[in-house]
Design a protein around this motif. Structure first.
Motif, mmCIF file in Angstrom:
data_model
loop_
_atom_site.group_PDB
_atom_site.id
_atom_site.type_symbol
_atom_site.label_atom_id
_atom_site.label_comp_id
_atom_site.label_asym_id
_atom_site.label_seq_id
_atom_site.Cartn_x
_atom_site.Cartn_y
_atom_site.Cartn_z
ATOM 1 N N VAL A 4 0.848 -1.192 0.000
ATOM 2 C CA VAL A 4 0.000 0.000 0.000
ATOM 3 C C VAL A 4 0.885 1.243 0.000
ATOM 4 O O VAL A 4 1.827 1.348 0.779
ATOM 5 N N GLY A 5 0.587 2.150 -0.903
ATOM 6 C CA GLY A 5 1.332 3.394 -0.973
ATOM 7 C C GLY A 5 2.501 3.376 -1.944
ATOM 8 O O GLY A 5 3.091 4.416 -2.217
ATOM 9 N N ASP A 6 2.864 2.202 -2.453
ATOM 10 C CA ASP A 6 3.955 2.122 -3.428
ATOM 11 C C ASP A 6 3.455 2.530 -4.804
ATOM 12 O O ASP A 6 2.284 2.419 -5.118
ATOM 13 N N SER A 7 4.374 2.954 -5.621
ATOM 14 C CA SER A 7 3.996 3.380 -6.974
ATOM 15 C C SER A 7 4.029 2.228 -7.967
ATOM 16 O O SER A 7 3.680 2.400 -9.120
ATOM 17 N N TYR A 8 4.448 1.032 -7.544
ATOM 18 C CA TYR A 8 4.603 -0.075 -8.478
ATOM 19 C C TYR A 8 3.281 -0.473 -9.136
ATOM 20 O O TYR A 8 3.234 -0.730 -10.324
ATOM 21 N N ASP A 9 2.203 -0.540 -8.356
ATOM 22 C CA ASP A 9 0.911 -0.910 -8.917
ATOM 23 C C ASP A 9 0.483 0.095 -9.979
ATOM 24 O O ASP A 9 0.006 -0.278 -11.043
ATOM 25 N N ASN A 10 0.647 1.361 -9.696
ATOM 26 C CA ASN A 10 0.267 2.398 -10.633
ATOM 27 C C ASN A 10 1.125 2.333 -11.889
ATOM 28 O O ASN A 10 0.622 2.521 -13.000
ATOM 29 N N ALA A 11 2.408 2.045 -11.752
ATOM 30 C CA ALA A 11 3.301 1.976 -12.913
ATOM 31 C C ALA A 11 2.877 0.850 -13.847
ATOM 32 O O ALA A 11 2.891 1.011 -15.074
ATOM 33 N N LEU A 12 2.483 -0.297 -13.298
ATOM 34 C CA LEU A 12 2.025 -1.409 -14.133
ATOM 35 C C LEU A 12 0.750 -1.043 -14.884
ATOM 36 O O LEU A 12 0.601 -1.344 -16.067
ATOM 37 N N GLU A 14 -0.298 1.984 -15.622
ATOM 38 C CA GLU A 14 0.025 3.007 -16.611
ATOM 39 C C GLU A 14 0.670 2.387 -17.842
ATOM 40 O O GLU A 14 0.393 2.790 -18.971
ATOM 41 N N ASN A 15 1.533 1.393 -17.650
ATOM 42 C CA ASN A 15 2.164 0.724 -18.778
ATOM 43 C C ASN A 15 1.130 0.005 -19.636
ATOM 44 O O ASN A 15 1.183 0.061 -20.868
ATOM 45 N N LEU A 16 0.179 -0.660 -19.001
ATOM 46 C CA LEU A 16 -0.875 -1.343 -19.752
ATOM 47 C C LEU A 16 -1.705 -0.351 -20.557
ATOM 48 O O LEU A 16 -1.971 -0.572 -21.740
ATOM 49 N N TRP A 17 -2.099 0.763 -19.945
ATOM 50 C CA TRP A 17 -2.896 1.753 -20.670
ATOM 51 C C TRP A 17 -2.110 2.352 -21.835
ATOM 52 O O TRP A 17 -2.663 2.619 -22.894
#
Length: 90
Positions: A4-12, A14-17
């Motif tokens: 929770v709070g890491d940017s890794y989930d968001n980066a994945l 964003e890469n997919l989009w």
């Protein structure tokens, strides 16, 4: 995945989009939302998930990887089969 709070989930995500926009949406005009939904479904289910090559699979598509895997399994099973021995009766 990150915690929770890491940017890794968001980066994945964003890469997919970015991939979807680049490979499916960019340069196309959709007349209706239904047409856009169908294009996204066809891209995701028909290409991205099944036919797109992936580095982690040795640059094979998931379909090719599964076909190769099951062919190797069948070959290994045939190699492990021993010829039937006749029953000895006394």
């Amino acid at each position: 995945m990150g915690s929770v709070g890491d940017s890794y989930d968001n980066a994945l995500a964003e890469n997919l989009w970015m991939l979807i926009k680049t490979e499916c949406v960019r340069g196309r005009v959709f007349a209706t939302r239904a047409e856009a939904n169908l294009a996204l479904f066809e891209y995701t289910d028909g290409f991205y998930n099944s036919r797109r090559t992936q580095e982690r699979l040795g640059f094979l598509s998931p379909i090719e990887f599964e076909e190769k895997y099951y062919a190797e399994q069948a070959t290994a099973e045939r190699a492990n089969l021993k010829p039937r021995q006749p029953l000895l009766t006394s």
